[in-house]
Design a protein around this motif. Structure first.
Motif, mmCIF file in Angstrom:
data_model
loop_
_atom_site.group_PDB
_atom_site.id
_atom_site.type_symbol
_atom_site.label_atom_id
_atom_site.label_comp_id
_atom_site.label_asym_id
_atom_site.label_seq_id
_atom_site.Cartn_x
_atom_site.Cartn_y
_atom_site.Cartn_z
ATOM 1 N N PHE A 1 0.838 -1.207 0.000
ATOM 2 C CA PHE A 1 0.000 0.000 0.000
ATOM 3 C C PHE A 1 0.871 1.254 0.000
ATOM 4 O O PHE A 1 0.653 2.182 -0.788
ATOM 5 N N PHE A 2 1.865 1.297 0.866
ATOM 6 C CA PHE A 2 2.696 2.493 0.968
ATOM 7 C C PHE A 2 3.680 2.618 -0.184
ATOM 8 O O PHE A 2 4.287 3.682 -0.365
ATOM 9 N N ALA A 3 3.831 1.566 -0.973
ATOM 10 C CA ALA A 3 4.686 1.661 -2.159
ATOM 11 C C ALA A 3 4.112 2.648 -3.164
ATOM 12 O O ALA A 3 4.838 3.191 -3.992
ATOM 13 N N GLN A 4 2.805 2.911 -3.074
ATOM 14 C CA GLN A 4 2.173 3.899 -3.941
ATOM 15 C C GLN A 4 2.100 5.253 -3.218
ATOM 16 O O GLN A 4 1.133 5.989 -3.336
ATOM 17 N N SER A 5 3.161 5.574 -2.478
ATOM 18 C CA SER A 5 3.129 6.747 -1.600
ATOM 19 C C SER A 5 2.850 8.053 -2.325
ATOM 20 O O SER A 5 2.327 8.993 -1.729
ATOM 21 N N VAL B 1 5.673 5.637 12.419
ATOM 22 C CA VAL B 1 5.951 7.067 12.258
ATOM 23 C C VAL B 1 7.324 7.285 11.635
ATOM 24 O O VAL B 1 7.494 8.149 10.764
ATOM 25 N N ASP B 2 8.312 6.501 12.038
ATOM 26 C CA ASP B 2 9.639 6.598 11.417
ATOM 27 C C ASP B 2 9.551 6.291 9.922
ATOM 28 O O ASP B 2 10.221 6.926 9.098
ATOM 29 N N PHE B 3 8.739 5.308 9.575
ATOM 30 C CA PHE B 3 8.552 4.941 8.173
ATOM 31 C C PHE B 3 7.926 6.087 7.392
ATOM 32 O O PHE B 3 8.348 6.400 6.272
ATOM 33 N N LEU B 4 6.913 6.732 7.973
ATOM 34 C CA LEU B 4 6.262 7.857 7.300
ATOM 35 C C LEU B 4 7.241 9.007 7.098
ATOM 36 O O LEU B 4 7.241 9.660 6.047
ATOM 37 N N HIS B 5 8.091 9.247 8.104
ATOM 38 C CA HIS B 5 9.141 10.258 7.946
ATOM 39 C C HIS B 5 10.058 9.892 6.783
ATOM 40 O O HIS B 5 10.369 10.727 5.930
ATOM 41 N N ALA B 6 10.503 8.635 6.758
ATOM 42 C CA ALA B 6 11.448 8.191 5.732
ATOM 43 C C ALA B 6 10.845 8.286 4.336
ATOM 44 O O ALA B 6 11.544 8.635 3.366
ATOM 45 N N MET B 7 9.553 7.987 4.234
ATOM 46 C CA MET B 7 8.873 8.027 2.939
ATOM 47 C C MET B 7 8.386 9.428 2.581
ATOM 48 O O MET B 7 7.851 9.651 1.505
ATOM 49 N N ARG B 8 8.556 10.364 3.529
ATOM 50 C CA ARG B 8 8.128 11.755 3.336
ATOM 51 C C ARG B 8 6.629 11.848 3.032
ATOM 52 O O ARG B 8 6.194 12.606 2.169
ATOM 53 N N ILE B 9 5.872 11.049 3.768
ATOM 54 C CA ILE B 9 4.414 11.077 3.652
ATOM 55 C C ILE B 9 3.875 11.953 4.782
ATOM 56 O O ILE B 9 4.155 11.690 5.949
#
Length: 204
Positions: A98-102, A126-134
């Motif tokens: 799902f997040f691959a389509q960020s 939350v760290d993942f969202l930071h890293a993906m800049r979402i």
């Protein structure tokens, strides 16, 4: 923002079922039993849109809801212990896909229980969202379970644990509707940034 109507659209068991809407896509994430379904029902202004359960770990699909100006994706809860390792891996793959389509995700509401220290899984999300800049907002659920004088302290602790500003944490209660107006105001800004149909009509 005024939610006039919200309706269930479809469920996706894998990437083949993911929707790519022409309106902002807002995702709701959080561990099992954090109150995602109750939060979605609070936004909709009615019970029963998203199914709630006393048993954690019931949401095993990505469930899509049409809120008019935006599409909401309810993601499977993470961190539930009483499921098989194979099931956990299946959920992890679904979230990763799902997040691959960020680039298509306008915002994420990351839910955490205000009564407890955020879990390692919460911090990882939350760290993942930071890293993906979402872009994301932390929703501190179940605020009605704390004394009103302790809510601000709860927000401060959640913000510190997740390494985000207190202004990026909204305390909510599905029971008292606390925080609903703040979340709707945030959604106004999200839709305006991503060019929802309503925002485009206002600009013309």
């Amino acid at each position: 923002m005024i939610i006039r109507e919200a309706k269930f659209v479809t469920s996706a068991a894998d990437r083949r079922g993911f929707l790519r809407p022409d309106k902002p896509l807002v995702a709701v994430s959080g561990r099992s039993n954090v109150g995602k379904s109750s939060f979605i029902n609070m936004l909709a202004g009615r019970n029963g849109l998203a199914r709630t359960s006393a048993e954690p770990g019931r949401t095993r699909l990505v469930n899509y809801f049409d809120f008019g100006e935006f599409l909401l994706a309810d993601l499977p809860g993470y961190g539930f212990a009483r499921v098989s390792q194979a099931e956990k891996q299946k959920w992890a793959r679904l979230l990763n896909d799902f997040f691959a389509q960020s680039e298509g995700i306008a915002h994420v509401f990351a839910l955490a229980d205000i009564r407890h220290e955020p879990t390692a899984d919460d911090r990882m999300m939350v760290d993942f969202l930071h890293a993906m800049r979402i872009p994301f907002t932390v929703i501190a659920t179940k605020a009605d379970k704390l004394a009103k004088t302790r809510v601000r302290e709860g927000v401060r602790k959640v913000a510190a644990a997740l390494r985000t500003g207190e202004g990026n944490v909204i305390a909510v209660s599905a029971q008292t509707k606390r925080g609903r107006d703040e979340v709707l105001a945030a959604l106004d800004e999200i839709c305006a940034r991503r060019g929802s149909p309503a925002a485009e009509e206002q600009e013309i």
